[in-house]
Each structure stands twice: as C-alpha cells, then as structure tokens.
Motif scaffolding. Structure first.
Motif, PDB file in Angstrom:
ATOM      1  N   LEU A   4      -3.910 -11.730  27.226  1.00 44.54           N
ATOM      2  CA  LEU A   4      -2.530 -12.306  27.403  1.00 44.54           C
ATOM      3  C   LEU A   4      -1.474 -11.089  27.141  1.00 44.54           C
ATOM      4  O   LEU A   4      -0.345 -11.366  27.366  1.00 44.54           O
ATOM      5  CB  LEU A   4      -2.484 -13.130  26.101  1.00 44.54           C
ATOM      6  N   LEU A   5      -2.034  -9.861  26.744  1.00 40.96           N
ATOM      7  CA  LEU A   5      -0.933  -8.877  26.622  1.00 40.96           C
ATOM      8  C   LEU A   5      -0.931  -8.007  27.851  1.00 40.96           C
ATOM      9  O   LEU A   5       0.129  -7.004  27.815  1.00 40.96           O
ATOM     10  CB  LEU A   5      -1.415  -7.855  25.275  1.00 40.96           C
ATOM     11  N   ARG A   6      -1.581  -8.565  29.004  1.00 37.71           N
ATOM     12  CA  ARG A   6      -1.441  -7.779  30.255  1.00 37.71           C
ATOM     13  C   ARG A   6      -0.117  -8.014  30.690  1.00 37.71           C
ATOM     14  O   ARG A   6       0.438  -8.984  30.418  1.00 37.71           O
ATOM     15  CB  ARG A   6      -2.616  -8.097  31.147  1.00 37.71           C
ATOM     16  N   PRO A   7       0.639  -7.102  31.419  1.00 35.60           N
ATOM     17  CA  PRO A   7       1.930  -7.146  31.939  1.00 35.60           C
ATOM     18  C   PRO A   7       2.382  -8.816  32.727  1.00 35.60           C
ATOM     19  O   PRO A   7       3.359  -9.380  32.177  1.00 35.60           O
ATOM     20  CB  PRO A   7       2.215  -6.318  32.960  1.00 35.60           C
ATOM     21  N   ALA A   8       1.396  -9.316  33.541  1.00 33.07           N
ATOM     22  CA  ALA A   8       1.663 -10.318  34.324  1.00 33.07           C
ATOM     23  C   ALA A   8       1.619 -11.635  33.156  1.00 33.07           C
ATOM     24  O   ALA A   8       2.728 -12.373  33.320  1.00 33.07           O
ATOM     25  CB  ALA A   8       0.705 -10.758  35.468  1.00 33.07           C
ATOM     26  N   PRO A   9       0.851 -11.764  32.349  1.00 34.60           N
ATOM     27  CA  PRO A   9       0.748 -13.115  31.617  1.00 34.60           C
ATOM     28  C   PRO A   9       1.803 -12.815  30.536  1.00 34.60           C
ATOM     29  O   PRO A   9       2.405 -14.010  30.210  1.00 34.60           O
ATOM     30  CB  PRO A   9      -0.731 -13.147  31.126  1.00 34.60           C
ATOM     31  N   LEU A  10       1.954 -11.750  29.949  1.00 36.53           N
ATOM     32  CA  LEU A  10       2.930 -11.424  28.935  1.00 36.53           C
ATOM     33  C   LEU A  10       4.351 -11.807  29.691  1.00 36.53           C
ATOM     34  O   LEU A  10       5.322 -12.400  28.718  1.00 36.53           O
ATOM     35  CB  LEU A  10       2.916  -9.953  28.523  1.00 36.53           C
ATOM     36  N   PHE A  11       4.593 -11.353  30.686  1.00 42.19           N
ATOM     37  CA  PHE A  11       5.852 -11.622  31.320  1.00 42.19           C
ATOM     38  C   PHE A  11       6.302 -12.968  31.595  1.00 42.19           C
ATOM     39  O   PHE A  11       7.401 -13.694  31.048  1.00 42.19           O
ATOM     40  CB  PHE A  11       6.100 -10.721  32.577  1.00 42.19           C
ATOM     41  N   LEU A  12       5.109 -13.724  31.990  1.00 40.71           N
ATOM     42  CA  LEU A  12       5.526 -15.270  31.947  1.00 40.71           C
ATOM     43  C   LEU A  12       5.769 -16.026  30.511  1.00 40.71           C
ATOM     44  O   LEU A  12       6.334 -16.826  30.425  1.00 40.71           O
ATOM     45  CB  LEU A  12       4.182 -15.938  32.453  1.00 40.71           C
ATOM     46  N   LEU A  13       4.795 -15.404  29.707  1.00 43.67           N
ATOM     47  CA  LEU A  13       4.999 -16.107  28.361  1.00 43.67           C
ATOM     48  C   LEU A  13       6.381 -15.901  27.726  1.00 43.67           C
ATOM     49  O   LEU A  13       7.045 -16.685  27.074  1.00 43.67           O
ATOM     50  CB  LEU A  13       3.691 -15.506  27.484  1.00 43.67           C
ATOM     51  N   VAL A 121      16.620 -14.730  40.883  1.00 46.72           N
ATOM     52  CA  VAL A 121      15.478 -13.620  40.961  1.00 46.72           C
ATOM     53  C   VAL A 121      14.634 -13.866  39.749  1.00 46.72           C
ATOM     54  O   VAL A 121      13.623 -13.586  39.933  1.00 46.72           O
ATOM     55  CB  VAL A 121      16.537 -12.299  40.867  1.00 46.72           C
ATOM     56  N   TRP A 122      15.114 -14.073  38.763  1.00 45.95           N
ATOM     57  CA  TRP A 122      14.251 -14.283  37.654  1.00 45.95           C
ATOM     58  C   TRP A 122      13.132 -15.468  37.868  1.00 45.95           C
ATOM     59  O   TRP A 122      11.934 -15.241  37.620  1.00 45.95           O
ATOM     60  CB  TRP A 122      15.049 -14.678  36.329  1.00 45.95           C
ATOM     61  N   TRP A 123      13.702 -16.568  38.451  1.00 50.33           N
ATOM     62  CA  TRP A 123      12.780 -17.613  38.717  1.00 50.33           C
ATOM     63  C   TRP A 123      11.647 -17.196  39.837  1.00 50.33           C
ATOM     64  O   TRP A 123      10.616 -17.666  39.614  1.00 50.33           O
ATOM     65  CB  TRP A 123      13.614 -18.976  39.120  1.00 50.33           C
ATOM     66  N   VAL A 124      12.232 -16.817  40.849  1.00 46.18           N
ATOM     67  CA  VAL A 124      11.269 -16.318  41.780  1.00 46.18           C
ATOM     68  C   VAL A 124      10.312 -15.258  41.547  1.00 46.18           C
ATOM     69  O   VAL A 124       9.051 -15.352  41.634  1.00 46.18           O
ATOM     70  CB  VAL A 124      12.082 -15.563  42.912  1.00 46.18           C
ATOM     71  N   ALA A 125      10.793 -14.500  40.453  1.00 46.61           N
ATOM     72  CA  ALA A 125       9.656 -13.329  40.049  1.00 46.61           C
ATOM     73  C   ALA A 125       8.724 -13.985  39.264  1.00 46.61           C
ATOM     74  O   ALA A 125       7.565 -13.811  39.447  1.00 46.61           O
ATOM     75  CB  ALA A 125      10.557 -12.313  39.290  1.00 46.61           C
ATOM     76  N   SER A 126       9.395 -14.961  38.197  1.00 44.54           N
ATOM     77  CA  SER A 126       8.124 -15.617  37.335  1.00 44.54           C
ATOM     78  C   SER A 126       7.373 -16.669  38.308  1.00 44.54           C
ATOM     79  O   SER A 126       6.275 -16.691  37.804  1.00 44.54           O
ATOM     80  CB  SER A 126       8.979 -16.251  36.258  1.00 44.54           C
ATOM     81  N   TRP A 127       7.892 -17.199  39.057  1.00 44.05           N
ATOM     82  CA  TRP A 127       6.886 -18.068  40.217  1.00 44.05           C
ATOM     83  C   TRP A 127       5.968 -17.388  40.662  1.00 44.05           C
ATOM     84  O   TRP A 127       4.716 -17.887  40.837  1.00 44.05           O
ATOM     85  CB  TRP A 127       7.837 -18.463  40.990  1.00 44.05           C
TER      86      TRP A 127
END
Length: 588
Positions: A4-13, A121-127
């Motif tokens: 969960l602390l990896r960049p991708a899941p952490l960014f989403l959380l 941009v935020w939504w597209v990135a998180s998507w």
C-alpha cells in the motif's frame, strides 16, 4: 502494508482521502463542523461499500466524475458562504446559460477554468493509476462477509424508513397487519443530514433532493399549465415602457422614517421626487412562501395557507400583453420555503437567482441584483416587466449590509453567529435591523436612479412580504411567524417617472388620492397590472388603487383563524392582533 505504501496505490488512497476531506474545510477555517464523527463514519462506510461491490477502484472510479467536477464549487461555497452545494445551487447550475455564467463570474472565469483544468488532470491521473494497479483489489474471503453486513444494514434502514422507529420508552408492538416500528436499539447511528454533508457520497442525497424539488415544482406548475388571462394593454403604443415590482423581505412599516420613525432610515427615498409612500398596507400572513403568492397572483389571502394555486401570476398577464418579463432574485430557488414562490418565477422570460449563499449569514448583499437589473434595462425589448426579489432584512440583520451602513451602535456587525433567542442582545439586534433598513433605502434609491436615467416611461412598486417582531418593549417575541401588528404592517411605496406621469396622468392622480387608503397585499396584483394599463376579462378594477373604481375591502390576517384586521384590538407590547369577532376558519 508495504504494498500500500508503493507510489501508485498510495497516490490513489491519498486521492480518495483528499476527496473525502472536503466537508472538513470549515475546520481549516476555524469554523465548527456539525456531526464530524458521523461524517467520517459515512465516508468510511461509503468507501467500504464501493470497494465491496465493485471489488477494485478501476471499476468505480468513473462514478467519481461528478464529485471531482463539483469539488471546486463545493470548496468555494464552503469557504465564502459557509455551506456546500445545495438544491438551490444545482438549480442555478442547471438553468444558467454559459453567457450568464460568464457575465456573473467576470474576471474570475480564468481562475475557475484553470482550477477546473487542474481537477481534470487530477482525475485522469488517478484514473490511470486505478486502471494499472491491482494492489487494491479486494479478493479475499472478507469481501462477501462485508457485503452481507452491508445488506443487513440497508435492510434495517429500509425497515425503519418504512415503519418508523419506536420511541425509546415505548414497548414494541403492532396493530393489525402492520409491522411494528424498528426498536430504538436497532437504529443505525447515522443521520441523513450527515450523509448529505459527506463527500463524495452526499452528492447522491443532494441530487435526490433536487429531483424531488423539481418534481414538486412541476406538480405545482401543472395546476396552472393551461391558464390564460387573455390580457392586453388597453392603449398600446411603440414607446418603451418599464414596470418594476420590488418584493421586500422582513421589513416592518414603523421602522421606516417615511412612516414617521424617529431614526432617519430613509434619507435617500425621502429625497426622491415622485415617491408616493403607502403608510397603511398589511400582509395576511407572516411567511414569505405564503405571502408572496398573494402579492403577485389573484390567490385570495384566506387561501394563502394552501399549497399551490390554479392560476398564474401577473407575470403571465404582462407576457400576454407583449412585455418581456424578468425575475431577478437574491433569494433561493428551491427548498421547503421557496419552491412555492419559484413556481411563479418560472413564468418569466428571463430568470436569474444570483444568491450563492442562500439564507446563511454570508449571503450576497442586495446590490448583487444591480448587475442583472442593468442588463434588463439595456435589453432591446421595448416593453419590460422586471421583478426584483430582495433579501432585505432577513436574519441575520447585521449580514444584510456592508460596514459603511452600520449606522447605529452597538450592533451585531462582525458577530458571526449571535444567539438570536438571547433577549440580552435586544439593543444590538434592533440597531442592526435599522441599519439593514438604511441599506434597503440605498438599494431602492439605486434602482430608482437607474430607472430615472433610462429617460423612459417607468413605474416601480415596492412592498415587503412581512415584517418582524423585535422584542418590542416587554414583548418576548422576535422575528416572524407570529400574529403581531409588527409582522402584518409592511412598508410600501410607488415611484413613477415624469414620462409615466405625462402618459398616465389619471393613474398618478388616483395614486396620490388613495395613498393613505387601507390597503393589503391583495391589492398589489390588480394595481401592478393597472400601472401598465393592462386589462383582462373578469378583472377587479375596484382592487387597484390607481383605478377610478377603487374601493377599500376587508383586510384579513392569520390570527387564530382569519381575523378582520381593522376590527381588532392590539394586545400587549407584542401588539398581538385579536379580532373583536370570532375569526373565520382557516382553509388548510
């Protein structure tokens, strides 16, 4: 945990946490938040349900598009108006054209576009992250357990919603086939308001409320859908003509210096030529949603407590006579107390609700109406009817005027949330109320100046919807919703241009002759049409005080039934209106 602390899941959380934190913006501004733990609980359960149902973020992230798009507006409204998006704001968004939006935002439009671009941009990135990452997929055996628990909670809520919740002291039981109410101990620890307050899930509740209000509005409108006055202007010509109605709010007649008040609360109106004060006007009820329909339609005063009316307002009569019509409001468009008025507003050709703050302390000053009023005056239509619905002196009084109008001290100006039920603030409350009347005087004078500057045939009628009781002398009552003289006796006046007098000399003569007559808000509909020379089959010219056939009529007010105002005693320092004869029965 390391996953969960990896960049991708952490960014989403963190994205979902930031979105959920929107309701807590007031706390960052030093303001309290109602039901904070319930809001947190709703957010937790909401995300739990989304994950359990959809299994992975990629399959529910697209549902968050409305929450992302609306997020800047939610934060803006919380920051500057102390409230989030409401049904009223959804109505504004749905009914405002791009041109009107650009006109309203002015130079702010570029900032809003930049913020919106950042949100996209935020939504597209998180998507993109939600689609790629699989670390947040819910694949273990706890998921069906949570789904079952959620289903049980929904069933319990539905049961309580259908059959009610028993009082804490009541014994469970039932009558006949009906199932018993839900036991108090089984009640879920969440209130609906907390759900509506949460983000992003509260958007669903607000959307449902908006749909209900639109449906209710459509139902009210349907009652008069096929109604026509058959109205026409008696002597039509090609000369431009403007008729204005200003609906005041919470103004009482005895606080106007035009009516003899000791403080000079009307310095500007008293200096205007052609202002004809009407010192003896009463409203039948002391609530906006009940009183305004009586002002603008033929709805009888003694039917004002009934929802809806089978006829349209004077706006439609003016439209039939060839006038372009405008409804410009600093009040709100949807809600329990506002939809009955909006049903008439929807008759206008141009409708603008400009108050983003609703009835909160930080709503717009009435001067916000000067911009759309100027646009209406500049409209190319030769004949126009303009209705202004002002915020006037609606509580909180000290938030109805800017600092330069804080004339009488001590006042409540700068006090964020005064306890209006605290009688010890009576001097400050009354001083702030008088300053709100002073500001109303300035605002109305601004309207007259603009009408005068048009050099056209113009007339303007002002009348308040109801007054206020203000802890008068030993009276322990304040605000409105009572049966006191202070709430029934309202200020009113007519202003006309020199060009109007030249064209309608007889109407001006009769206006001056009848200015001290005993009038009621029931007279306003008929007089407003007469001011524009508009007639229709079945009209009651005897109720127009600019007509040669004018006659005074009985004035009834809602006081323990319908009491004859002019055959009543004013009881005590509250000046409670008590009919000498048995009041007529209310028709609810």
């Amino acid at each position: 945990m390391r996953t969960l602390l990896r960049p991708a899941p952490l960014f989403l959380l963190l994205t979902y946490l930031a979105v959920s934190a929107v309701p807590f913006v007031p706390m960052l501004l030093g303001k309290p938040l109602e039901r904070p733990w319930q809001v947190l609980g709703v957010a937790f359960v909401g995300w739990l349900a989304a994950w359990a149902i959809f299994k992975r973020p990629a399959w529910f992230h697209w549902l968050l598009i409305p929450a992302f798009v609306a997020l800047p507006a939610e934060v803006y409204l919380i920051t500057y108006y102390g409230q989030g998006i409401s049904t009223h704001h959804l109505g504004i968004i749905a009914e405002t054209s791009p041109g009107e939006a650009l006109d309203f935002l002015g130079s702010k439009v570029w900032l809003m576009l930049a913020v919106m671009a950042g949100i996209v941009v935020w939504w597209v990135a998180s998507w993109g992250v939600a689609r790629r990452t699989r670390e947040l997929d819910w694949n273990d055996g706890s998921r069906p357990v949570v789904l079952i628990a959620l289903a049980i909670c929904v069933a319990v809520w539905a049961y309580g919603h259908k059959f009610g919740i028993a009082p804490a002291t009541a014994k469970p039981g039932h009558t006949g086939w009906k199932l018993p109410p839900l036991a108090p101990w089984a009640r879920l620890p969440f209130e609906f308001d907390a759900f509506a307050q949460s983000w992003p899930f509260g958007l669903v509740a607000r959307g449902v409320d908006y749909y209900k209000e639109r449906t209710y509005l459509a139902e009210l409108s349907q009652r008069s859908a096929n109604f026509h006055f058959g109205a026409r202007q008696q002597e039509p010509d090609s000369e431009p003509e403007i008729v204005v109605l200003v609906i005041g709010e919470s103004a009482r007649a005895d606080r106007w210096s035009l009516n003899g008040y000791g403080r000079d609360t009307n310095p500007r109106l008293s200096g205007h030529a052609n202002v004809v004060n009407l010192p003896d006007v009463i409203t039948a009820v002391s609530a906006t949603r009940l009183s305004v329909p009586v002002i603008i339609s033929r709805k009888p005063a003694m039917q004002s407590l009934k929802d809806g009316f089978a006829e349209k307002s004077f706006i439609t009569a003016y439209k039939e006579a060839g006038f372009k019509t405008f409804w410009l409001s600093n009040q709100i468009s949807f809600g329990k107390f506002d939809t009955p008025v909006s049903v008439f507003a929807k008759e206008a050709n141009v409708i603008e609700f400009v108050n983003l703050g609703g009835f909160t302390d930080r709503s717009n000053y009435d001067e916000v109406l000067l911009r759309p009023f100027g646009n209406a005056l500049a409209d190319r239509a030769p004949k126009k009817l303009i209705v202004i619905h002002s915020m006037g002196s609606h509580w909180n009084y000290s938030h109805r005027y800017p600092k330069q109008f804080d004339q009488w001290q001590p006042s409540l100006f700068g006090v964020d949330q005064p306890a209006y039920t605290d009688i010890t603030i009576k001097p400050q409350l009354n001083n702030s109320y008088d300053s709100s009347i002073l500001y109303t005087d300035w605002f109305l004078a601004q309207l007259i100046d603009r009408l005068k500057g048009s050099q056209q045939r113009t007339s303007m009628l002002y009348v308040a919807d109801h007054g206020q009781t203000l802890y008068d002398k030993s009276c322990k009552l304040a605000f409105h919703g009572h049966n006191t003289k202070y709430e029934f006796h309202v200020p009113a006046f007519v202003w006309y241009s020199d060009q109007y007098q030249a064209h309608y000399p007889g109407k001006v003569e009769r206006l001056l002759r009848n200015r001290k007559a005993k009038l009621a808000t029931e007279n306003m509909f008929h007089t407003l049409l007469d001011l524009g020379g508009i007639h229709y089959p079945g009209e009651r010219v005897e109720w127009s005080f600019v007509n040669p056939g004018f006659k005074q009529h009985k004035r009834y007010v809602d006081s323990y039934g319908w009491a004859d105002y002019d055959n009543a005693v004013m009881k005590g320092d509250c000046r409670e209106v008590i009919g000498r004869e048995k009041p007529l029965k209310r028709e609810n």
